[in-house]
Design an enzyme around this catalytic site. Sequence first.
Site, PDB file in Angstrom:
ATOM      1  N   ASN A  25      -0.307   9.113   5.372  1.00  0.00           N
ATOM      2  CA  ASN A  25      -0.004   7.726   5.734  1.00  0.00           C
ATOM      3  C   ASN A  25       0.713   6.907   4.667  1.00  0.00           C
ATOM      4  O   ASN A  25       1.438   5.977   5.011  1.00  0.00           O
ATOM      5  CB  ASN A  25      -1.298   6.998   6.119  1.00  0.00           C
ATOM      6  CG  ASN A  25      -1.969   7.616   7.318  1.00  0.00           C
ATOM      7  OD1 ASN A  25      -1.311   7.966   8.286  1.00  0.00           O
ATOM      8  ND2 ASN A  25      -3.286   7.776   7.260  1.00  0.00           N
ATOM      9  N   TYR A  26       0.505   7.216   3.396  1.00  0.00           N
ATOM     10  CA  TYR A  26       1.002   6.319   2.356  1.00  0.00           C
ATOM     11  C   TYR A  26       2.025   6.930   1.405  1.00  0.00           C
ATOM     12  O   TYR A  26       2.830   6.216   0.821  1.00  0.00           O
ATOM     13  CB  TYR A  26      -0.183   5.760   1.542  1.00  0.00           C
ATOM     14  CG  TYR A  26      -1.183   5.031   2.402  1.00  0.00           C
ATOM     15  CD1 TYR A  26      -0.789   3.942   3.174  1.00  0.00           C
ATOM     16  CD2 TYR A  26      -2.507   5.430   2.471  1.00  0.00           C
ATOM     17  CE1 TYR A  26      -1.687   3.275   3.978  1.00  0.00           C
ATOM     18  CE2 TYR A  26      -3.419   4.768   3.279  1.00  0.00           C
ATOM     19  CZ  TYR A  26      -3.006   3.688   4.029  1.00  0.00           C
ATOM     20  OH  TYR A  26      -3.892   3.028   4.836  1.00  0.00           O
ATOM     21  N   ILE A  27       1.991   8.239   1.219  1.00  0.00           N
ATOM     22  CA  ILE A  27       2.957   8.879   0.319  1.00  0.00           C
ATOM     23  C   ILE A  27       4.147   9.356   1.134  1.00  0.00           C
ATOM     24  O   ILE A  27       3.971  10.071   2.126  1.00  0.00           O
ATOM     25  CB  ILE A  27       2.310  10.061  -0.436  1.00  0.00           C
ATOM     26  CG1 ILE A  27       1.218   9.555  -1.376  1.00  0.00           C
ATOM     27  CG2 ILE A  27       3.350  10.848  -1.219  1.00  0.00           C
ATOM     28  CD1 ILE A  27       0.416  10.657  -2.046  1.00  0.00           C
ATOM     29  N   SER A  59       3.513   5.713  -2.930  1.00  0.00           N
ATOM     30  CA  SER A  59       4.718   6.540  -3.037  1.00  0.00           C
ATOM     31  C   SER A  59       5.339   6.461  -4.430  1.00  0.00           C
ATOM     32  O   SER A  59       5.737   7.477  -4.997  1.00  0.00           O
ATOM     33  CB  SER A  59       5.747   6.117  -1.980  1.00  0.00           C
ATOM     34  OG  SER A  59       5.274   6.391  -0.686  1.00  0.00           O
ATOM     35  N   ARG A  71       0.837  -1.199   0.000  1.00  0.00           N
ATOM     36  CA  ARG A  71       0.000   0.000   0.000  1.00  0.00           C
ATOM     37  C   ARG A  71       0.873   1.250   0.000  1.00  0.00           C
ATOM     38  O   ARG A  71       0.642   2.188  -0.772  1.00  0.00           O
ATOM     39  CB  ARG A  71      -0.884  -0.036   1.257  1.00  0.00           C
ATOM     40  CG  ARG A  71      -2.147   0.767   1.210  1.00  0.00           C
ATOM     41  CD  ARG A  71      -2.922   0.542   2.517  1.00  0.00           C
ATOM     42  NE  ARG A  71      -4.194   1.224   2.513  1.00  0.00           N
ATOM     43  CZ  ARG A  71      -5.322   0.709   2.047  1.00  0.00           C
ATOM     44  NH1 ARG A  71      -5.331  -0.482   1.515  1.00  0.00           N
ATOM     45  NH2 ARG A  71      -6.442   1.402   2.093  1.00  0.00           N
TER      46      ARG A  71
END
Length: 906
Positions: A861-863, A655, A650
Amino acid sequence: MSSSELSDDDMPLARANGTVSNAHIPKSVDKAMDKAIDDSEMDPPGVSVRNGPVMDDSMEVDESTTNGTSKRKARISTGKAVNYRDKGSDGDSDDEVPLAKRQRTSKKAVESDSDDEPLAKKSSGKLPPKATAAAMGLDSSDDDEPLTSKLSKQKAGIEKKAEKEAKAIRAKENGAKKATPKKMKEESASEDDVKPKSKRKPNGTAKKANGVKKEESDSDIPLTKKAGAKKANGKVKEEAASAKKTKEGSEDAEEPYRWWDAPKKEDESIKWETLQHNGVIFPPEYEPLPKNVKLLYDGIPVTLSLEAEEIAGFFGAMLNSTHNVENPTFQKNFFADFTEEVKATGGAKDKNGNKVAIKEFSKLDFKPIFEYYDGKSQERKARSTAEKKAEKAAKDELEKPYVTCIWDGRKEQVGNFRVEPPGLFRGRGEHPKTGKVKRRVTPEQITINIGKEATVPAPPEGHKWKAVQHDNKATWLAMWQENINGAYKYVMLAAKSSIKGQSDFKKFEKARELKKHIDRIRKDYTKDLKAELMADRQRATAVYLIDKFALRAGNEKDAENEAETVGCCSLKYEHVTLKPPNTIIFDFLGKDSIRFYDEVTVDIQVFKNLKLFKRAPKSDGDDIFDRLNTGQLNKHLTNYMPGLSAKVFRTYNASFTMSTLLKELKNNNASIQEKVKLYNDCNRKVAILCNHKRTVGAGHEAQMEKMTDRIKGVKYQKWRTKQMILDIDPKQKKKKGADWFELDDDLEEAWILDHQAFLVQEQRTKIEKKFAKENEKLVAEGEKEMKAKELTERLEVVGDLEKKFKKENKTKKVEAEGKSASVEKYLAAIEKMDQRIATMMVQAEDREGNKEVALGTSKINYIDPRLTVVFAKKFNVPIEKFFSKTLREKFTWAIESIEDEDDWEF
């Protein structure tokens, strides 16, 4: 075949209940599946067609509060709505349909050759909005190519780049290792900065990586359940980076700990050498209700014990939260806990002391309790600003000792140092325990974790701590077990602390390391989609879904104690609907009991596999991946890379996709707001391509109405200014042309009258609030208040404004305003208004595009935050435009660690 007919080899690895798939898949089955499915009109795989979760009409949505004293209320615009999208946008998109209609999609069943039925049909029948070109930042006017095809191509292109990059990285590393033993040694040493040391150890002897997963497990398990930890061999000294000179007048200000510049510890499992803190703050004790405020049962006021009265107060205080108190599950759980407490504490009694048997929830009347608590709430809100400030100052002073701790000799911010107050558990989504009583936490339940040499904080008088530990491999300061789900609660360091920063850093570095292996992983699971062994084929299909659609791996739940939430590995028969030729409909309760709904197009082999995994005699309640669980899946992934788990995909996909999209951008002379929109467009595409989406919020339409009104308000102001030019110099009409002075088409007469009334009321409110504030200040300084006559005089300008508007409406002329009015001055003002309108239009278009995307979630949270920092530097945009003060503190490591690296890449 039932499970009783299977041999031991055929039994599922994860679960032994229900119908189980065969261990091997005969080739004849595959051939039969190939013939049964017509893939001639297959949709391009790898994209989402429709996304969720669905908002229920009855669900209460907390609207974000706004700062300031004079905020504009939404009013329905009577003029033509502003179109924020390009004129070439598809007019038939869902964006053109009112929100209420978009969410009330037809209950028509999804056509399928199976007997599957999605939750959407079984329950409300409301489906989330379909994906649209406008929402994804794609131009739908260039050709007739379907949106799904465009998205699929873009996603495939990004995956192709990932494959090339992975091969290039490995080739470079292999070339370097072949060079010289010296170079090989240097390479190995440099890898230690970001790779687990176990990477270089032979298989079978490698230790667990000191990555984020291990840290989380250390922090989440009480010491009483941990195995004995080995003592560290000596103390590791940490040298902080050279401190910058403090600014003049701020000698006491502490420089942030630059852990990214500090030497690495020899043993990363040791989190601290010394730790001192002041424990936790407990909520105030219960204040009994006044004697005249009683719970009513069947119309009779009843007297309860303080314990039962407090629980009744929990329910009574939240009567305005209809989403909870009208929920049958909430009522049932509350009533069970409440009556149990009543019985255990002597029962309920009437005014004569006779016992009252409380047997029916419907006979309870909490209105007197609600009115009491609501009255106290209104009193608090009505307090003066000075009183509120004084209370806040006292609260801050009380909490000051708990806000920070001393961690290895430096101050670190503590996060949640307050013990949760008792109340009614609400949960998220459709939690089965909503409404149960959260009991008051006592010191006797709390374990303190602190340094051996430190002073243990004193518990409240008359109490003692459950235990005091000295575990320097854990990052929590205090811990207790809550009574609802038996989960452990921890007092941890704040998000901006160095410990949390290091955890974030490791998470993103783990995702960066996945870049080297992603091509091999995708190649292998694509091959195993046709594996003969059922376990291999299920695992490959699961990894495909996790990689392509960001499904969480999922863990098995104890249905009695936890909400029945699922993820990929724990999907049941009823959670997946098959829609030929290659569309899959997911519909289940995901993380936090939030409904997950997604229609996706998949590779035809994945569709065939899911059809195979759902073959009769499987039915509702049976596992789809019956030969797979999360532990086995993650164990398989570690064969590619130490510490790799399903959740890393994820982060990696978000990213890497963001990095790819940002590289394609070109710096130009656009405004700051346009550059911010460029970034948001990329962020939006990441959310779409990586399936991090949401349903349109209930308040979106109202927000867009407000923005429309603000834009039209500036347009009206601009028109009035042009009329003032004519008042000064009527010849300008011939010079500029009559059209230049015309009213905009979307400024209709009805809207103008409404807007004028708003401007009048706005001015009145500002004057009244300023008057009240000045009086408050005078009283605080011991002086006399101003008389009402002063306010009346000040409000005369409001009457003048009202008269001015009436005159303008009648004569259609606007008199010049302001001192030294001139044509040049007004033209300069109009130019500034044009810039404001352009900026607001960009902002409105940006918000409209973001309605189906939670940009904050992916960005935080993810990038990788370093990608945002690089963009800000490259495009010369202040980082404040992307990160709030809180996020800048959280991501200090990202902002400062690459401040001198202009060529940093994910």
